[in-house]
Enzyme design. Structure first.
Site, PDB file in Angstrom:
ATOM      1  CG  HIS A 287      -6.185   7.660  -1.936  1.00 15.92           C
ATOM      2  ND1 HIS A 287      -5.396   8.420  -0.943  1.00 15.92           N
ATOM      3  CD2 HIS A 287      -6.367   6.303  -1.264  1.00 15.92           C
ATOM      4  CE1 HIS A 287      -5.010   7.668   0.112  1.00 15.92           C
ATOM      5  NE2 HIS A 287      -5.396   6.301  -0.156  1.00 15.92           N
TER       6      HIS A 287
ATOM      7  CD  GLU B   6      -2.175   9.035   0.347  1.00 15.47           C
ATOM      8  OE1 GLU B   6      -1.875   8.535  -0.676  1.00 15.47           O
ATOM      9  OE2 GLU B   6      -2.062   8.659   1.387  1.00 15.47           O
TER      10      GLU B   6
ATOM     11  CD  GLU C 208      -8.953   4.593   2.005  1.00 13.72           C
ATOM     12  OE1 GLU C 208      -8.300   3.850   2.197  1.00 13.72           O
ATOM     13  OE2 GLU C 208      -8.303   5.524   0.971  1.00 13.72           O
TER      14      GLU C 208
ATOM     15  CE  LYS D  44      -1.990   4.789   0.749  1.00 14.75           C
ATOM     16  NZ  LYS D  44      -2.125   5.788   1.887  1.00 14.75           N
TER      17      LYS D  44
HETATM   18  P1  PGA Z   1      -3.385   2.905   5.162  1.00 12.96           P
HETATM   19  O1  PGA Z   1      -3.611   3.671   3.839  1.00 12.96           O
HETATM   20  O2  PGA Z   1      -3.776   1.427   5.363  1.00 12.96           O
HETATM   21  O3  PGA Z   1      -1.716   3.137   5.229  1.00 12.96           O
HETATM   22  O4  PGA Z   1      -3.685   3.977   6.501  1.00 12.96           O
HETATM   23  C1  PGA Z   1      -5.112   3.426   3.288  1.00 12.96           C
HETATM   24  C2  PGA Z   1      -5.434   4.157   2.131  1.00 12.96           C
HETATM   25  O5  PGA Z   1      -4.708   5.233   2.018  1.00 12.96           O
HETATM   26  O6  PGA Z   1      -5.951   3.404   1.259  1.00 12.96           O
END
Ligand code: PGA
Length: 249
Positions: free
Chosen positions: A95, A97, A167, A11
């Site tokens: 993703h 986000e 996810e 990230k």
């Molecule tokens: P995390 O994130 O392992 O911190 O939950 C996974 C991702 O967003 O790919």
């Protein structure tokens, strides 16, 4: 038999010194991971640093996003051609986000996946429902819609070159993890959706789990028949945790 794939999604974290330290610790153990694939996805600006650090190993390089257009007047964006030139083999697409904070839609995610494939990059397409959607019993329809819009854009034949990451949004960065049963149920559903359209693709396509995967829970998740690896956020910034997950795989 699908080879397990462990992907580190850094990230928006890291500096050159951190990238060096993290990569050199991981590289010490890479020779133990001949039976799995490992990919690191640092921020764009650290791609070259990580490329140099991993150059003598089997560890692969990926980016966290790309622009859906070819090179041109798109200030601030990074193209598929640039990522290829920088040594990337992989790119994370859609993703949650990106979807929630940057307004990416199923349509743009599909176009980005197509752009990646057109330039010889392997897309890791993220799908997953929010907590509210799961509470409302909509998780399968949401994931099906996200998946189908990508298939519509790239065509089912190209899906063998794509990796899917399930996810659940409620598990990302929260410390909450889907139980192995919850994750396996959704992975099997995704594979079934592919199988309805092309059985060979369904058998070949790797489906990763992402959402608070750590070395403690990796073994039980990665032991499920339809979980082919992990997309690791927070734990990929800690060499010990990341290596622990790779060992579980
Ligand atoms: P995390 O994130 O392992 O911190 O939950 C996974 C991702 O967003 O790919």
């Amino acid at each position: 038999m699908r080879k397990k794939l462990i992907v580190g999604n850094w990230k928006m974290n890291g500096r050159r010194a951190m990238a060096n330290e993290l990569c050199s610790t991981i590289m010490h153990e890479m020779q133990n991971f001949k039976n799995i694939d490992v990919t690191l996805c640092p921020p764009f600006i650290l791609l070259d640093e990580v490329r140099k650090m991993t150059a003598d190993s089997e560890c692969m390089l990926g980016a966290q996003d790309l622009d859906m257009h070819n090179d041109g007047a798109y200030t601030g964006q990074v193209s598929a051609g640039m990522l290829k030139d920088a040594g990337c083999e992989w790119v994370i697409i859609g993703h949650s986000e990106r979807r929630t904070l940057f307004g990416e839609t199923n349509l743009t995610v599909g176009k980005k996946a197509k752009q990646a494939l057109d330039h010889g990059l392997k897309p890791i397409v993220c799908v997953g429902e929010t907590e509210g959607e799961r509470k409302a019993g909509q998780e399968t329809s949401i994931v099906q819609g996200q998946l189908q819009s990508v298939i519509d854009e790239i065509g089912i034949d190209s899906c063998k070159d794509m990796t899917i990451a399930y996810e659940p949004v409620w598990a990302i960065g929260t410390g909450l993890t889907a139980t192995p049963e919850e994750a396996q149920t959704m992975h099997a559903f995704i594979r079934e959706q592919l199988d309805l359209q092309h059985d060979e693709t369904a058998k070949a396509c790797r489906i990763l789990y992402g959402g608070s995967m750590k070395q403690d829970n990796a073994g039980s998740l990665l032991g499920c028949p339809d979980i082919d690896g992990g997309l690791i956020g927070g734990a990929s910034l800690n060499a010990g945790e990341f290596l622990g997950i790779c060992r579980s795989a």
